[in-house]
Design an enzyme around this catalytic site. Structure first.
Site, PDB file in Angstrom:
ATOM      1  CG  MET A  31      -1.890  -1.242   1.219  1.00  0.00           C
ATOM      2  SD  MET A  31      -3.434  -0.852   2.066  1.00  0.00           S
ATOM      3  CE  MET A  31      -2.742  -0.674   3.743  1.00  0.00           C
ATOM      4  CG  LEU A  34       7.329   1.496  -0.901  1.00  0.00           C
ATOM      5  CD1 LEU A  34       7.945   1.092  -2.116  1.00  0.00           C
ATOM      6  CD2 LEU A  34       6.431   0.129  -0.466  1.00  0.00           C
ATOM      7  N   GLY A  37      11.108  -2.940   5.622  1.00  0.00           N
ATOM      8  CA  GLY A  37      10.555  -4.295   5.460  1.00  0.00           C
ATOM      9  C   GLY A  37       9.956  -4.354   4.046  1.00  0.00           C
ATOM     10  CG  HIS A  38       7.088  -1.883   2.186  1.00  0.00           C
ATOM     11  ND1 HIS A  38       6.876  -1.244   3.126  1.00  0.00           N
ATOM     12  CD2 HIS A  38       5.895  -2.703   2.081  1.00  0.00           C
ATOM     13  CE1 HIS A  38       5.439  -1.191   3.519  1.00  0.00           C
ATOM     14  NE2 HIS A  38       4.879  -1.957   2.930  1.00  0.00           N
ATOM     15  N   GLY A 149       5.055  -9.928   3.881  1.00  0.00           N
ATOM     16  CA  GLY A 149       5.710 -10.126   5.037  1.00  0.00           C
ATOM     17  C   GLY A 149       5.193 -11.034   6.162  1.00  0.00           C
ATOM     18  CB  VAL A 178      12.355  -5.755   8.555  1.00  0.00           C
ATOM     19  CG1 VAL A 178      13.631  -5.065   8.669  1.00  0.00           C
ATOM     20  CG2 VAL A 178      12.820  -6.862   7.104  1.00  0.00           C
ATOM     21  NE  ARG A 189      -2.762   1.094   9.927  1.00  0.00           N
ATOM     22  CZ  ARG A 189      -3.303   0.066   8.975  1.00  0.00           C
ATOM     23  NH1 ARG A 189      -2.390  -1.211   9.239  1.00  0.00           N
ATOM     24  NH2 ARG A 189      -4.274   0.250   8.147  1.00  0.00           N
TER      25      ARG A 189
END
Ligand code: PAF
Length: 291
Positions: A31, A34, A37-38, A149, A178, A189
């Site tokens: 979404m 980034l 983790g992305h 993830g 991550v 978030r």
């Protein structure tokens, strides 16, 4: 070179060419907003495919009426830059909702058992929106592999179940969460947290690490593992939705008095201020978030 594509037809045309050349397509559904983790998801997709598509779409159907759809961070320019730095070939970012939900759209997908508990119990329409958009994206991209993830552990199980049930001919891969240096899982978030709440949110990795330590010391009963996790979380959280152990595939909660006999996930959801965070560890598999 990373290409930004806004519509379905040019994306399909571009990917048909790649497939004709025998290249495997990998997709990383996101979404946007980034973070590292992305980037780890994109790196994994690059290892498994020759053409990587990152989708960036804040999916309205997975947000409840009082959730953060409107304020969800939208940072497309930076996201495309990040995809470029990671070597993703394509970013698919529909300009508006009607690209993926055209007028008259009404079909929705339900995965009723896997979504009955945990996140599904607190966000009753969430996974219907997730399953629906993920299948739409799979049908648009036609990937050989998709990477998700494990922070959104139940989502990974829902997508895996859906793809299996509907014979979607592709591989679904989940990669480890991550974390920040203090163990907090990366999440778009986290940006909502006040500095005070960010400090308090350390209770989540502390709680999960306490449960992992108990597991490693030989504890196999659900109740003490949950109690170990709950204590540090309860110390700082504004409220806790759940701290629960569930079967790691079906996501059915395990009875608090039970002894764990199969692969289980310890999952939590808690609010710090108005920010709701989720996290988990697969017992016996994931390391303690605080190492
Ligand atoms: O995990 C997310 O970011 C979303 O739920 C997903 C899979 C991109 C679907 O909108």
């Amino acid at each position: 070179m990373t290409e930004l594509i806004r519509e379905i037809d040019p994306l399909r045309a571009r990917l048909a060419l790649a497939r004709e050349r025998g290249l495997r397509v990998g997709v990383v559904p996101t979404m946007g907003a980034l973070h590292r983790g992305h980037l780890a998801l994109i790196a994994e997709a690059r290892r498994r495919a020759q053409v990587v598509v990152v989708t960036v779409f804040v999916n309205p159907t997975q947000f409840g009426p009082n959730e953060d759809f409107k304020k969800y961070p939208r940072t497309l320019e930076k996201d495309v830059e990040a995809c470029r730095a990671m070597g993703a070939e394509l970013v698919f970012a529909p300009e508006n909702e009607s690209v993926l939900y055209p007028p008259g759209d009404e079909t929705r997908l339900r995965v009723p058992e896997t979504t009955k508990h945990l996140e599904g119990a607190f966000r009753p329409t969430h996974f219907e929106g997730v399953a629906t958009i993920v299948l739409k994206l799979f049908n648009v991209v036609g990937p050989g592999v998709a990477v998700f993830g494990r922070k959104d552990y139940q989502q990974l199980q829902v997508v895996t179940r859906m793809a299996r049930d509907l014979f979607v001919p592709m591989e679904i891969v989940g990669i480890p969460t991550v974390r920040e240096d203090d163990g907090l899982a990366l999440s778009s978030r986290n940006a909502y947290l006040s500095p005070e709440d960010r400090q308090k949110a350390r209770g989540i990795p502390e709680g999960l690490s306490a449960a992992v330590a108990a597991w490693e010391a030989g504890e196999r009963h659900v109740q003490p593992l949950i109690a170990a996790a709950r204590l540090p979380i309860a110390a700082g959280a504004t409220s806790i939705d759940y701290v629960a152990c569930a079967d790691a595939v079906s996501m059915a909660p395990l009875d608090e008095l039970a002894r764990i006999e199969r692969k289980a996930v310890l999952a939590i959801a808690a609010r710090y201020g108005t920010t709701r965070l989720i996290d988990n560890v697969v017992l016996g598999e994931d390391p303690a978030p605080i190492g």
